[in-house]
Scaffold this motif. Structure first.
Motif, PDB file in Angstrom:
ATOM      1  N   LEU A  74      15.813 -17.172 -35.533  1.00  0.00           N
ATOM      2  CA  LEU A  74      16.666 -18.017 -34.688  1.00  0.00           C
ATOM      3  C   LEU A  74      16.156 -18.036 -33.248  1.00  0.00           C
ATOM      4  CD1 LEU A  74      20.201 -17.074 -36.028  1.00  0.00           C
ATOM      5  CD2 LEU A  74      19.134 -19.338 -36.134  1.00  0.00           C
ATOM      6  N   ALA A  78      14.814 -21.370 -31.429  1.00  0.00           N
ATOM      7  CA  ALA A  78      15.488 -21.820 -30.210  1.00  0.00           C
ATOM      8  C   ALA A  78      14.504 -21.902 -29.047  1.00  0.00           C
ATOM      9  CB  ALA A  78      16.642 -20.880 -29.870  1.00  0.00           C
ATOM     10  N   GLU A  81      12.405 -24.962 -29.230  1.00  0.00           N
ATOM     11  CA  GLU A  81      13.130 -26.179 -28.859  1.00  0.00           C
ATOM     12  C   GLU A  81      13.199 -26.365 -27.345  1.00  0.00           C
ATOM     13  OE1 GLU A  81      14.550 -28.647 -30.840  1.00  0.00           O
ATOM     14  OE2 GLU A  81      13.408 -27.657 -32.432  1.00  0.00           O
ATOM     15  N   ASP A  97      21.853 -19.901 -27.052  1.00  0.00           N
ATOM     16  CA  ASP A  97      22.467 -20.979 -27.845  1.00  0.00           C
ATOM     17  C   ASP A  97      22.094 -20.824 -29.318  1.00  0.00           C
ATOM     18  OD1 ASP A  97      23.621 -22.040 -25.556  1.00  0.00           O
ATOM     19  OD2 ASP A  97      22.073 -23.586 -25.296  1.00  0.00           O
ATOM     20  N   GLY A  98      20.850 -20.450 -29.592  1.00  0.00           N
ATOM     21  CA  GLY A  98      20.403 -20.244 -30.968  1.00  0.00           C
ATOM     22  C   GLY A  98      21.123 -19.094 -31.648  1.00  0.00           C
ATOM     23  N   TYR A  99      21.496 -18.078 -30.882  1.00  0.00           N
ATOM     24  CA  TYR A  99      22.174 -16.911 -31.442  1.00  0.00           C
ATOM     25  C   TYR A  99      23.552 -17.260 -31.995  1.00  0.00           C
ATOM     26  CZ  TYR A  99      23.586 -11.998 -31.882  1.00  0.00           C
ATOM     27  OH  TYR A  99      24.001 -10.782 -32.359  1.00  0.00           O
TER      28      TYR A  99
END
Length: 189
Positions: A74, A78, A81, A97-99
């Motif tokens: 993740l 992230a 991105e 945010d990915g977490y």
């Protein structure tokens, strides 16, 4: 007429047992979970579980590795991105945010916390510390963050992990005023 059963490969069967172990360990923790229960959930015999993983401890470690691999994946996704030239803080924000995807995976979240509490077992503790350290180093590597910034990021992530586990944030949150105050602080950092 009986439906034809599809024979699973050894890899598929191992994955089936590992998924069952994640479910069982997330519900009961390391000590209270029995390999019989995992075997029942996986639809295999208990000796087969042992044949695949050696013992309960090795199966628990495999489940713990799955969690840490998920977090690392993740974070990598992230970070990919975010803009390649993102500042360390922008990269940390993207990874934070990915977490949130991990926090929504209730079984993994609960098992993550069980891994910490099982760390009194020397073999489990050594492994969990190693994997946690790998996550910390990955955060620094992917973002270029200072040790202080990485520490704050990890600390906030662990606080969110606990708040999610006790269901005061996330999809199944029980509205709790004190939790709202804590969450509001995240936006002011």
């Amino acid at each position: 007429m009986t439906a034809a059963r599809t024979r699973l490969t050894a890899t598929e069967r191992s994955e089936q047992v590992l998924r069952a172990a994640i479910t069982a360990f997330s519900e009961s923790g390391y000590t209270a979970t029995k390999t019989d229960e995992i075997a029942r959930l996986a639809g295999v015999s208990q000796p087969y579980v042992i044949r695949l993983f050696g013992n309960k401890q090795q199966l628990f470690l495999a489940a713990t590795h799955r969690i840490c691999d998920r977090i690392e994946d993740l974070f990598r996704a992230a970070r990919a991105e975010a803009a390649p030239d993102a500042s360390p803080q922008e990269a940390l924000d993207a990874m934070g945010d990915g977490y949130h995807a991990f926090l929504a995976e209730r079984e993994l979240l609960q098992l993550f916390l069980h891994a910490f509490s099982a760390s009194g077992d020397p073999a489990i503790g050594t492994d969990v510390r190693d994997r946690f350290g790998r996550i910390y180093h990955l955060v620094r590597e992917l973002t270029g963050a200072t040790a202080d910034d990485a520490q704050r990021f990890i600390a906030e992530g662990m606080l969110l992990t606990v708040l999610s586990a006790i269901q005061v944030v996330g999809l199944d949150a029980v509205p709790t005023p004190w939790a709202g105050e804590i969450i509001d602080c995240f936006g002011s950092n």
